[in-house]
Design an enzyme around this catalytic site. Structure first.
Site, PDB file in Angstrom:
ATOM      1  CG  PHE A   1       5.456   9.019  -8.885  1.00 40.90           C
ATOM      2  CD1 PHE A   1       6.134   8.429  -9.944  1.00 40.90           C
ATOM      3  CD2 PHE A   1       6.155   9.327  -7.725  1.00 40.90           C
ATOM      4  CE1 PHE A   1       7.494   8.145  -9.856  1.00 40.90           C
ATOM      5  CE2 PHE A   1       7.516   9.056  -7.616  1.00 40.90           C
ATOM      6  CZ  PHE A   1       8.187   8.461  -8.689  1.00 40.90           C
ATOM      7  CE1 TYR A   2       3.238  11.085  -4.145  1.00 38.81           C
ATOM      8  CE2 TYR A   2       1.040  11.227  -3.206  1.00 38.81           C
ATOM      9  CZ  TYR A   2       2.231  11.826  -3.569  1.00 38.81           C
ATOM     10  OH  TYR A   2       2.414  13.161  -3.334  1.00 38.81           O
TER      11      TYR A   2
END
Length: 339
Positions: A54-55
Site C-alpha cells: 500500500f505504501y
C-alpha cells in the site's frame, strides 16, 4: 544495537527496525535517498526492514528492492497486504484469491523469491480467520513467506485468530504490529497483554507519535513538519486534544533534557523498554532523520525516568483517542446496535 528474538520464531531482530512508509512520493524521497538510508541503517546494525504494498501503491517496495540488491541475506524483510491496491472490489482484503496475487506482486516489486514476514495490514471483517490463515499457511509451505503476522488488530481479533489457528490446525500469527508511543499508550491495557500471553513478537509503529515526539513541535512556534502539512488537523492547537499533546510534549522535553537525552531518544527508549515490544519501527524521511533516530539504538531508560513518564501520561492512556486506527464496527454503524 540490541537484538531480540522475534516472538518464538528464533529470528534475531534489531530493537530498531526500518519502516519504509515514507520511501517514495509520500516522503518525497528518491532512490538515492532510500539506498543511502538503507545502507546506513544496515551498517549501524539494523537488520529488519518493513514495507507494504500500500505504501505508494508499490513504490516503496520497488525502492526497497533495488536498495537491498546484493544484501538480501543481511535483511529480515517484511511486507504487508490487505489495504486497497486498486478500484476493484477484489484488489484488497485478506481472501485467498487476493493474498496469492498480492504476494506475487510484492515479490516481483521487491525482486526477491520470498519475504521473511508477511503481515495482514488491517483486519478484514469480510473474510473469515480460517480463510486467511489457511491461505497464509499454504503460502508459508510454498516457501514464499517464512512467517506471517497481523497489523493493528484489536486484542479480541488477535485472540480469535489464535483460537482459529489452533482449532483448524493452521499456522498462526507470530507477530503483531500496533501503534505505540508515549502519547498513545492504549495498547498497554489490552493488546500487549494478549501478545505476551501468546508469545508474539511486537513491532511498534509510530513511536514518535506522527512527529509530536521528534523535537520539532514546540510551544509558540509554527508546526511545519512534513506530517503536519499532510494532516493539519492532528496539529491544530485550537483543538483540546492537541493542546494536551503539546503540554505533555513540553514536559517530556524537560525530562529528556534532565536525563541528557534528545526527545527522540526518550521516545524510542520508552517504546523499546516495554518487555512486550520486540522493536520500534522508525520511519525516517531523510538521512538526517535516520541519524537522529539511530542515536537511540543503545538508549536504556532508568526506572526513575520511566516513572516520571508515567506521571505525565498515565499507563494505558491514549491522549488522542479519536486517532485510534481501529474502531469496533458497532460504534460507527448504528444498525449494529439495534434490533
Amino acid at each position: 544495537m540490541q537484538y531480540r528474538t522475534l516472538g518464538h520464531t528464533g529470528l534475531q531482530v534489531s530493537s530498531l527496525a526500518l519502516g519504509a512508509m515514507n520511501f517514495g512520493q509520500l516522503g518525497r524521497t528518491t532512490q538515492a535517498d532510500v539506498s543511502a538510508m538503507i545502507s546506513a541503517a544496515l551498517d549501524a546494525g539494523i537488520n529488519m526492514i518493513d514495507t507494504a504494498d500500500f505504501y505508494g501503491h508499490g513504490e516503496s517496495e520497488e525502492l526497497v528492492g533495488r536498495a537491498i540488491a546484493g544484501r538480501r541475506d543481511d535483511v529480515v524483510l517484511a511486507t504487508k497486504a490487505a489495504l486497497p491496491m486498486g478500484d476493484g472490489p477484489n484488489r484488497r482484503g485478506s481472501s485467498r484469491r487476493w493474498l496469492e496475487r498480492a504476494l506475487d506482486d510484492s515479490l516481483r516489486r521487491l525482486g526477491v523469491d520470498h519475504v521473511d514476514l508477511y503481515q495482514i495490514h488491517r483486519w478484514d471483517p469480510q473474510t473469515s480467520d480460517e480463510e486467511t490463515l489457511s491461505a497464509l499457511t499454504d503460502l508459508q509451505r510454498s516457501g514464499r513467506i517464512r512467517y506471517f503476522g497481523s497489523s493493528t488488530f484489536p486484542a479480541y481479533r488477535i485472540v480469535q485468530a489464535q483460537w482459529t489457528a489452533r482449532q483448524h490446525h493452521l499456522g498462526r500469527y507470530v507477530t503483531e504490529q500496533p501503534s505505540y508511543s508515549i502519547l498513545q499508550r492504549g495498547i498497554e491495557a489490552d493488546v500487549l497483554p494478549v501478545t505476551q500471553e501468546y508469545g508474539m513478537g511486537v513491532l511498534a509503529w509510530s513511536p514518535l507519535a506522527s512527529g509530536w515526539l521528534s523535537g520539532a513541535v514546540r510551544a509558540g512556534q509554527d508546526i511545519r513538519t512534513h506530517r503536519a502539512g499532510m494532516m493539519p488537523q492532528r496539529f491544530d492547537l485550537s483543538l483540546p486534544v492537541n493542546r494536551a499533546r503539546l503540554e505533555a510534549t513540553q514536559q517530556l522535553t524537560a525530562v529528556a533534557d534532565q536525563a541528557g537525552l534528545s526527545l527522540i531518544q526518550l521516545a524510542l527508549g520508552f517504546v523499546t523498554a516495554h518487555p512486550g515490544v520486540t522493536a520500534a519501527l522508525i520511519g525516517p524521511r531523510t538521512p538526517k532523520h535516520l541519524q537522529s533516530q539511530l542515536a537511540a539504538a543503545d538508549t536504556m531508560l532508568s526506572d526513575d525516568v520511566l516513572d516520571t513518564i508515567d506521571r505525565i501520561v498515565a499507563p494505558g492512556t491514549d491522549l488522542a483517542p479519536g486517532e485510534k486506527v481501529y474502531t469496533p464496527p458497532a460504534l460507527s454503524n448504528a444498525a449494529l446496535r439495534r434490533r
